[in-house]
Design a protein around this motif. Structure first.
Motif, PDB file in Angstrom:
ATOM      1  N   MET A   1       0.831  -1.192   0.000  1.00  0.00           N
ATOM      2  CA  MET A   1       0.000   0.000   0.000  1.00  0.00           C
ATOM      3  C   MET A   1       0.875   1.256   0.000  1.00  0.00           C
ATOM      4  SD  MET A   1      -3.355   1.325   1.676  1.00  0.00           S
ATOM      5  CE  MET A   1      -3.619   0.255   3.001  1.00  0.00           C
ATOM      6  N   ARG A   2       2.080   1.129   0.539  1.00  0.00           N
ATOM      7  CA  ARG A   2       2.981   2.279   0.595  1.00  0.00           C
ATOM      8  C   ARG A   2       3.303   2.798  -0.802  1.00  0.00           C
ATOM      9  NH1 ARG A   2       7.027   3.137   5.166  1.00  0.00           N
ATOM     10  NH2 ARG A   2       5.371   1.882   6.039  1.00  0.00           N
ATOM     11  N   ALA A   3       3.519   1.893  -1.749  1.00  0.00           N
ATOM     12  CA  ALA A   3       3.828   2.301  -3.128  1.00  0.00           C
ATOM     13  C   ALA A   3       2.634   3.009  -3.761  1.00  0.00           C
ATOM     14  CB  ALA A   3       4.240   1.100  -3.961  1.00  0.00           C
ATOM     15  N   ALA A   4       1.428   2.512  -3.501  1.00  0.00           N
ATOM     16  CA  ALA A   4       0.221   3.144  -4.046  1.00  0.00           C
ATOM     17  C   ALA A   4       0.054   4.551  -3.473  1.00  0.00           C
ATOM     18  CB  ALA A   4      -1.011   2.297  -3.747  1.00  0.00           C
ATOM     19  N   LEU A   5       0.345   4.713  -2.191  1.00  0.00           N
ATOM     20  CA  LEU A   5       0.252   6.039  -1.568  1.00  0.00           C
ATOM     21  C   LEU A   5       1.290   6.987  -2.166  1.00  0.00           C
ATOM     22  CD1 LEU A   5      -0.936   7.981   0.500  1.00  0.00           C
ATOM     23  CD2 LEU A   5       0.680   7.045   2.178  1.00  0.00           C
ATOM     24  N   THR A   6       2.487   6.504  -2.374  1.00  0.00           N
ATOM     25  CA  THR A   6       3.534   7.347  -2.970  1.00  0.00           C
ATOM     26  C   THR A   6       3.149   7.775  -4.383  1.00  0.00           C
ATOM     27  OG1 THR A   6       5.231   6.274  -1.638  1.00  0.00           O
ATOM     28  CG2 THR A   6       5.978   7.458  -3.596  1.00  0.00           C
ATOM     29  N   ARG A   7       2.652   6.839  -5.179  1.00  0.00           N
ATOM     30  CA  ARG A   7       2.213   7.186  -6.542  1.00  0.00           C
ATOM     31  C   ARG A   7       1.116   8.239  -6.495  1.00  0.00           C
ATOM     32  NH1 ARG A   7       2.765   1.564  -7.247  1.00  0.00           N
ATOM     33  NH2 ARG A   7       0.555   1.246  -6.855  1.00  0.00           N
ATOM     34  N   TYR A   8       0.155   8.053  -5.608  1.00  0.00           N
ATOM     35  CA  TYR A   8      -0.937   9.019  -5.489  1.00  0.00           C
ATOM     36  C   TYR A   8      -0.415  10.396  -5.092  1.00  0.00           C
ATOM     37  CZ  TYR A   8      -4.660  11.728  -3.524  1.00  0.00           C
ATOM     38  OH  TYR A   8      -5.499  12.771  -3.239  1.00  0.00           O
ATOM     39  N   ARG A   9       0.479  10.437  -4.110  1.00  0.00           N
ATOM     40  CA  ARG A   9       1.000  11.722  -3.623  1.00  0.00           C
ATOM     41  C   ARG A   9       1.738  12.472  -4.721  1.00  0.00           C
ATOM     42  NH1 ARG A   9       3.796  11.366   2.101  1.00  0.00           N
ATOM     43  NH2 ARG A   9       3.397  13.594   1.923  1.00  0.00           N
ATOM     44  N   VAL A  10       2.563  11.758  -5.468  1.00  0.00           N
ATOM     45  CA  VAL A  10       3.338  12.403  -6.538  1.00  0.00           C
ATOM     46  C   VAL A  10       2.414  12.956  -7.617  1.00  0.00           C
ATOM     47  CG1 VAL A  10       4.970  11.949  -8.415  1.00  0.00           C
ATOM     48  CG2 VAL A  10       5.454  11.102  -6.120  1.00  0.00           C
ATOM     49  N   ILE A  11       1.474  12.152  -8.082  1.00  0.00           N
ATOM     50  CA  ILE A  11       0.603  12.613  -9.173  1.00  0.00           C
ATOM     51  C   ILE A  11      -0.355  13.696  -8.680  1.00  0.00           C
ATOM     52  CG2 ILE A  11      -1.205  10.856  -8.983  1.00  0.00           C
ATOM     53  CD1 ILE A  11       0.277  12.303 -12.232  1.00  0.00           C
ATOM     54  N   ALA A  12      -0.760  13.661  -7.419  1.00  0.00           N
ATOM     55  CA  ALA A  12      -1.632  14.716  -6.893  1.00  0.00           C
ATOM     56  C   ALA A  12      -0.917  16.064  -6.933  1.00  0.00           C
ATOM     57  CB  ALA A  12      -2.073  14.385  -5.467  1.00  0.00           C
ATOM     58  N   TRP A  13       0.350  16.085  -6.579  1.00  0.00           N
ATOM     59  CA  TRP A  13       1.119  17.335  -6.628  1.00  0.00           C
ATOM     60  C   TRP A  13       1.313  17.799  -8.061  1.00  0.00           C
ATOM     61  CZ3 TRP A  13       2.872  21.047  -3.441  1.00  0.00           C
ATOM     62  CH2 TRP A  13       2.641  20.853  -2.080  1.00  0.00           C
ATOM     63  N   ILE A  14       1.630  16.872  -8.938  1.00  0.00           N
ATOM     64  CA  ILE A  14       1.847  17.255 -10.339  1.00  0.00           C
ATOM     65  C   ILE A  14       0.565  17.821 -10.940  1.00  0.00           C
ATOM     66  CG2 ILE A  14       2.352  16.360 -12.649  1.00  0.00           C
ATOM     67  CD1 ILE A  14       4.299  14.381 -11.258  1.00  0.00           C
ATOM     68  N   VAL A  15      -0.546  17.140 -10.727  1.00  0.00           N
ATOM     69  CA  VAL A  15      -1.831  17.610 -11.262  1.00  0.00           C
ATOM     70  C   VAL A  15      -2.185  18.970 -10.660  1.00  0.00           C
ATOM     71  CG1 VAL A  15      -4.325  17.160 -11.233  1.00  0.00           C
ATOM     72  CG2 VAL A  15      -2.748  15.360 -11.896  1.00  0.00           C
ATOM     73  N   GLY A  16      -1.939  19.156  -9.377  1.00  0.00           N
ATOM     74  CA  GLY A  16      -2.233  20.436  -8.733  1.00  0.00           C
ATOM     75  C   GLY A  16      -1.423  21.579  -9.316  1.00  0.00           C
ATOM     76  N   VAL A  17      -0.136  21.340  -9.519  1.00  0.00           N
ATOM     77  CA  VAL A  17       0.727  22.390 -10.069  1.00  0.00           C
ATOM     78  C   VAL A  17       0.325  22.715 -11.507  1.00  0.00           C
ATOM     79  CG1 VAL A  17       3.100  22.891 -10.821  1.00  0.00           C
ATOM     80  CG2 VAL A  17       2.679  21.933  -8.544  1.00  0.00           C
ATOM     81  N   VAL A  18       0.074  21.691 -12.305  1.00  0.00           N
ATOM     82  CA  VAL A  18      -0.302  21.923 -13.707  1.00  0.00           C
ATOM     83  C   VAL A  18      -1.645  22.647 -13.787  1.00  0.00           C
ATOM     84  CG1 VAL A  18      -0.893  20.786 -15.886  1.00  0.00           C
ATOM     85  CG2 VAL A  18       1.090  20.027 -14.590  1.00  0.00           C
ATOM     86  N   LEU A  19      -2.590  22.294 -12.932  1.00  0.00           N
ATOM     87  CA  LEU A  19      -3.887  22.972 -12.943  1.00  0.00           C
ATOM     88  C   LEU A  19      -3.738  24.447 -12.543  1.00  0.00           C
ATOM     89  CD1 LEU A  19      -6.917  22.862 -13.364  1.00  0.00           C
ATOM     90  CD2 LEU A  19      -7.144  22.044 -11.006  1.00  0.00           C
ATOM     91  N   ILE A  20      -2.892  24.716 -11.569  1.00  0.00           N
ATOM     92  CA  ILE A  20      -2.664  26.112 -11.181  1.00  0.00           C
ATOM     93  C   ILE A  20      -2.020  26.892 -12.326  1.00  0.00           C
ATOM     94  CG2 ILE A  20      -1.316  27.596  -9.643  1.00  0.00           C
ATOM     95  CD1 ILE A  20      -1.940  25.512  -7.436  1.00  0.00           C
ATOM     96  N   LEU A  21      -1.044  26.297 -13.003  1.00  0.00           N
ATOM     97  CA  LEU A  21      -0.445  26.953 -14.167  1.00  0.00           C
ATOM     98  C   LEU A  21      -1.498  27.255 -15.223  1.00  0.00           C
ATOM     99  CD1 LEU A  21       2.850  24.911 -14.681  1.00  0.00           C
ATOM    100  CD2 LEU A  21       2.635  27.258 -13.862  1.00  0.00           C
ATOM    101  N   LEU A  22      -2.372  26.305 -15.437  1.00  0.00           N
ATOM    102  CA  LEU A  22      -3.425  26.473 -16.444  1.00  0.00           C
ATOM    103  C   LEU A  22      -4.372  27.610 -16.069  1.00  0.00           C
ATOM    104  CD1 LEU A  22      -4.680  25.286 -19.041  1.00  0.00           C
ATOM    105  CD2 LEU A  22      -5.981  23.748 -17.585  1.00  0.00           C
ATOM    106  N   VAL A  23      -4.786  27.653 -14.827  1.00  0.00           N
ATOM    107  CA  VAL A  23      -5.768  28.648 -14.397  1.00  0.00           C
ATOM    108  C   VAL A  23      -5.145  30.027 -14.180  1.00  0.00           C
ATOM    109  CG1 VAL A  23      -7.345  29.251 -12.509  1.00  0.00           C
ATOM    110  CG2 VAL A  23      -7.330  26.933 -13.416  1.00  0.00           C
ATOM    111  N   VAL A  24      -3.966  30.066 -13.567  1.00  0.00           N
ATOM    112  CA  VAL A  24      -3.361  31.342 -13.199  1.00  0.00           C
ATOM    113  C   VAL A  24      -2.614  31.992 -14.369  1.00  0.00           C
ATOM    114  CG1 VAL A  24      -1.635  32.415 -11.679  1.00  0.00           C
ATOM    115  CG2 VAL A  24      -3.218  30.727 -10.767  1.00  0.00           C
ATOM    116  N   ILE A  25      -2.007  31.186 -15.220  1.00  0.00           N
ATOM    117  CA  ILE A  25      -1.242  31.747 -16.338  1.00  0.00           C
ATOM    118  C   ILE A  25      -1.969  31.570 -17.669  1.00  0.00           C
ATOM    119  CG2 ILE A  25       0.914  31.579 -17.652  1.00  0.00           C
ATOM    120  CD1 ILE A  25       2.266  30.756 -14.993  1.00  0.00           C
ATOM    121  N   GLY A  26      -2.399  30.349 -17.929  1.00  0.00           N
ATOM    122  CA  GLY A  26      -2.998  30.051 -19.227  1.00  0.00           C
ATOM    123  C   GLY A  26      -4.297  30.772 -19.510  1.00  0.00           C
ATOM    124  N   MET A  27      -5.206  30.756 -18.580  1.00  0.00           N
ATOM    125  CA  MET A  27      -6.508  31.393 -18.804  1.00  0.00           C
ATOM    126  C   MET A  27      -6.400  32.912 -18.985  1.00  0.00           C
ATOM    127  SD  MET A  27      -8.719  29.154 -19.162  1.00  0.00           S
ATOM    128  CE  MET A  27      -9.372  27.592 -18.708  1.00  0.00           C
TER     129      MET A  27
END
Length: 111
Positions: free
Chosen positions: A1-27
């Motif tokens: 389960m530790r590996a699944a949590l690590t994968r989730y944590r990494v992708i959650a941060w990446i998705v969050g940063v990319v979404l902020i870039l999209l909304v704050v800069i792109g839009m």
């Protein structure tokens, strides 16, 4: 389960940063300055990464035996700017606490 949590944590941060870039800069660039380049490139990247986020959240939810409502709420957290960061911290704390409880629970006695 530790590996699944690590994968989730990494992708959650990446998705969050990319979404902020999209909304704050792109839009603002697209609608304020008629320059859609950032939205066209970052938007596609976010769409793909969100799919990866959904798979990681689903994998973690199945391994942690979450109820359907919790799984859906965590999956939706990737659609709101800054919410994926909060959800990642909350999910991490929850999964780690549940894991500790399982480790400290007394072993069932075979009888």
């Amino acid at each position: 389960m530790r590996a699944a949590l690590t994968r989730y944590r990494v992708i959650a941060w990446i998705v969050g940063v990319v979404l902020i870039l999209l909304v704050v800069i792109g839009m603002p660039l697209k609608y304020g300055f008629d320059n859609p380049v950032v939205v066209e490139t970052v938007g596609q990247a976010h769409g793909f990464l969100y799919m990866v986020y959904l798979v990681a959240a689903f994998d973690l939810s199945r391994r942690a035996n979450w109820p359907l409502k919790r799984m859906v709420l965590v999956m939706l957290a990737g659609t709101v700017p800054f919410l994926s960061f909060w959800a990642e911290r909350r999910v991490s704390s929850l999964v780690i606490a549940e894991q500790r409880e399982r480790e400290q629970a007394p072993e069932p006695v075979a009888g």
